[in-house]
Design an enzyme around this catalytic site. Sequence first.
Site, PDB file in Angstrom:
ATOM      1  CG  MET A 184      33.111  39.712  37.584  1.00  0.00           C
ATOM      2  SD  MET A 184      33.038  41.419  36.993  1.00  0.00           S
ATOM      3  CE  MET A 184      33.099  41.155  35.209  1.00  0.00           C
TER       4      MET A 184
ATOM      5  CD  GLN B 186      35.951  31.137  38.602  1.00  0.00           C
ATOM      6  OE1 GLN B 186      34.945  31.649  39.062  1.00  0.00           O
ATOM      7  NE2 GLN B 186      37.162  31.684  38.720  1.00  0.00           N
TER       8      GLN B 186
ATOM      9  CB  CYS C  52      34.739  33.417  45.143  1.00  0.00           C
ATOM     10  SG  CYS C  52      33.184  34.245  45.565  1.00  0.00           S
TER      11      CYS C  52
ATOM     12  CE  LYS D 295      40.051  36.046  38.946  1.00  0.00           C
ATOM     13  NZ  LYS D 295      39.848  36.551  40.323  1.00  0.00           N
TER      14      LYS D 295
ATOM     15  CG  HIS E  83      42.172  39.472  43.352  1.00  0.00           C
ATOM     16  ND1 HIS E  83      40.810  39.644  43.171  1.00  0.00           N
ATOM     17  CD2 HIS E  83      42.613  40.629  43.894  1.00  0.00           C
ATOM     18  CE1 HIS E  83      40.466  40.859  43.588  1.00  0.00           C
ATOM     19  NE2 HIS E  83      41.544  41.463  44.038  1.00  0.00           N
TER      20      HIS E  83
ATOM     21  CG  ASN F 193      41.811  39.781  38.995  1.00  0.00           C
ATOM     22  OD1 ASN F 193      41.192  39.176  39.862  1.00  0.00           O
ATOM     23  ND2 ASN F 193      41.265  40.768  38.324  1.00  0.00           N
TER      24      ASN F 193
ATOM     25  N   GLY G 242      37.970  43.032  35.861  1.00  0.00           N
ATOM     26  CA  GLY G 242      36.611  42.626  36.163  1.00  0.00           C
ATOM     27  C   GLY G 242      35.646  43.780  36.063  1.00  0.00           C
TER      28      GLY G 242
END
Length: 341
Positions: free
Chosen positions: A23, A75, A105, A144, A176, A216, A238
């Site tokens: 994060m 990451q 993201c 991810k 995710h 996720n 998260g």
Amino acid sequence: MQDAERKREKCYFKAPVFAVAPMIDWTDTFCRRFHRLLSRHALLFTEMVVADAIIHGKRDKLLDFDTSEHPVALQLGGSDPAKLSEAVRIANDWGYDEINLNVGCPSDRVQAGTFGACLMREPETVAACVKAMKQASSVPVTVKCRIGVDDQEPESVLPDFVDRMVDAGADALWIHARKAWLQGLSPKENREIPPLDYPLVYRMKERHPQFFIGINGGITSLEEASRHLEIMDGVMLGRAAYNNATLLTGVDHAIYGEPLAAPDWDGVRDAMMEHAARHIAEGGRLVHLTRHMVGLFQGFAGARRFRQILSADATRPGAGPEIVAAAFAAVDVAAGPVRAA
């Protein structure tokens, strides 16, 4: 070195894995040291670090971490295979347990760099990046991602993306279970508004039973995590883990089968005071550590006072480790969480 290698052997790819998500602006080294005090086994992630920053920036500041943080994954953000490969070669010297590529993201800042979730539209680029990273890395390389972006149809996009990651040699994939809308939704809204599609992610695991796939998105409890792990290899939380850090004290028992034991709150307090004293002596501020602790003790008697002390007193000039002691003293830890009647 032997200790680091032993930790790597324990680290990953032996399901189940519980991870705290990367994060931005949150999972810095101070956050990770704190979380490690709450769980010995959870996989921790750095904030996303851009490959260019590692190549051209202050590497020590970007990559240094405390050995207590193991197992910890770095990451990376980027879309240029050569730059990502160089960043991985540099990062090898720091001894991370895993290198992860951000393809999830949705922020404008990340899109402007042509990486993050927008790369779901360029699976061939991601595959090339993974191959280059694998050739340079001394540890597992993972990805991810989202289930798709914008008007993509996840039912067709995600299977192709997963197949490409497997063929490229990725060691694991964290999915995710939401689409990302790159225009019109903020990063916060992208974590809440697009509907979750857990069954689709489950089907990816069914397609690739020998490939590590973690899930996720929208998971808020260890009970939910355990249900996902009946199908998936890993589960990642998260905000739920950050905002209610006490949840992490149950991870080693619920997920890894460790004997059930009461948290060592005195040990957590003393370790954070020690970290704080060292950081302040090096010119840092107490709030750099305590800002990550505010979510601890949700539901405990005294939790409100705990938050007040850390939110106000810890930010004052000259604040020292005694503030941490005062905050812990405000909580009735022996009684545990207050149960609703």
